[in-house]
Design a protein around this motif. Structure first.
Motif, PDB file in Angstrom:
ATOM      1  N   VAL A 130       0.636  -0.928   0.144  1.00 37.15           N
ATOM      2  CA  VAL A 130       0.256   0.164  -0.553  1.00 37.15           C
ATOM      3  C   VAL A 130       0.971   0.910   0.774  1.00 37.15           C
ATOM      4  N   SER A 131       0.247   2.521  -0.756  1.00 40.46           N
ATOM      5  CA  SER A 131       1.222   3.344  -0.717  1.00 40.46           C
ATOM      6  C   SER A 131      -0.032   4.611  -0.432  1.00 40.46           C
ATOM      7  N   ALA A 132       0.774   6.028  -0.530  1.00 42.17           N
ATOM      8  CA  ALA A 132      -0.453   6.986  -0.306  1.00 42.17           C
ATOM      9  C   ALA A 132      -0.767   6.998  -2.373  1.00 42.17           C
ATOM     10  N   PRO A 133      -2.230   7.543  -2.271  1.00 45.62           N
ATOM     11  CA  PRO A 133      -2.090   7.340  -4.124  1.00 45.62           C
ATOM     12  C   PRO A 133      -1.251   8.316  -4.831  1.00 45.62           C
ATOM     13  N   ASP A 134      -0.444   9.738  -4.524  1.00 49.00           N
ATOM     14  CA  ASP A 134       0.246   9.781  -5.386  1.00 49.00           C
ATOM     15  C   ASP A 134       1.533   9.492  -5.565  1.00 49.00           C
ATOM     16  N   TYR A 135       1.898   8.751  -4.859  1.00 49.51           N
ATOM     17  CA  TYR A 135       3.414   7.894  -4.618  1.00 49.51           C
ATOM     18  C   TYR A 135       3.820   7.519  -5.682  1.00 49.51           C
TER      19      TYR A 135
END
Length: 296
Positions: free
Chosen positions: A174-179
């Motif tokens: 998982v990651s932040a959407p804009d990563y």
């Protein structure tokens, strides 16, 4: 005459660090910061006027004086714990004492305890919180613990001893959407991966099981998985997480799923203490826990 003893907090810091071989793990168990435990150890050694630890790799090891002191302190703590449990039992107060990770306690269990107490108002749950991923499996079982909750099947695929399966566990990226995140076939490219302390083998196990390959330029470590989730939300990197611990962030859109989730059926287990029969309170808690997982 007043007793000439160091503060109990110093002794607790010493006993936990000596038993676990790490200030970080001792801080996890005691619910204190690494700096607070280090300071208590320093003050204890200043009062003793002798060192009791020596460096051993990245951890600590008792020296000869420390080992002798630990033997005495450990016996005293065992006796105190035994008498404490006897006094509580004499009041006929039903209780269940379990060991679990701080992440599971904070993210999942404590927010749902009101439901358990509504069903069993005379039963009390006592928590012995362990480090983020080891789930108490590496800690010496304490006399009062009924069972240990363990979910980290990536670093500990096999469960040793008698256990009760409670639910499945699923691990994914998982990651932040804009990563920044790039996929080329089975290979994933991104700048930084986020891991619980000393648990890089989780990534190795996940790659071996899924067939994916990870290419990251750097790695960040945090002492608990819920902190890894928070770090991913703020855009620090890609975290490999158990899905239920990031579910709220995934639903809200603060995190996005970057891979499929690898599922271990029956991977969330309660590890029984050898030779200890479950009390009615412990049985009620396990039944409630299994039901809560099923309802989700």
């Amino acid at each position: 005459m007043a007793r000439n003893l160091p503060p109990l907090s110093y002794l607790r810091a010493f006993e936990a660090t000596a038993r676990l071989g790490s200030v970080t793990r001792a801080a996890d168990e005691l619910g204190r910061t690494h700096g607070a435990v280090s300071k208590q150890l320093q003050l204890l050694q200043e009062q003793l006027e002798i060192p009791v630890f020596e460096k051993s790799g990245t951890g600590l090891r008792l020296n000869e004086d420390g080992a002798a002191f630990f033997a005495t302190v450990s016996r005293a703590f065992d006796l105190l714990e035994e008498r404490y449990q006897e006094l509580k039992a004499s009041r006929n107060e039903a209780s269940v004492h379990l060991s679990c990770s701080a992440t599971f306690a904070m993210v999942w269990l404590v927010p749902r305890l009101a439901e358990f107490y509504s069903l069993y108002p005379n039963c009390r749950v006592q928590l012995n919180m362990s480090s983020s991923a080891r789930d108490g499996g590496s800690n010496r079982a304490r006399d009062g613990v009924d069972f240990t909750l363990s979910w980290d099947r990536l670093s500990r695929p096999q469960v040793k001893g008698e256990f009760v399966p409670l639910a499945s566990v699923s691990f994914g990226l998982v990651s932040a959407p804009d990563y920044p995140f790039r996929i080329d076939g089975d290979k994933f490219f991104f700048p930084t991966r986020i891991s619980p302390d000393h648990m890089s083998e989780q990534w190795t196990g996940w790659q071996a099981a899924t067939g994916h390959r990870i290419s990251a330029q750097s790695e960040l470590y945090f002492p608990h998985m819920h902190l890894c989730v928070s770090a991913a939300v703020t855009g620090l990197g890609v975290a490999l997480v158990e899905r239920r611990f990031a579910l709220a962030e995934l639903k809200s859109g603060k995190l996005v799923q970057r891979s499929e989730f690898l599922t271990y059926e029956g991977g969330f287990v309660a590890i029984m203490k050898p030779g200890r029969a479950l009390s009615p309170a412990a049985s009620h808690f396990l039944d409630w826990l299994r039901g809560a997982f099923m309802r989700e």
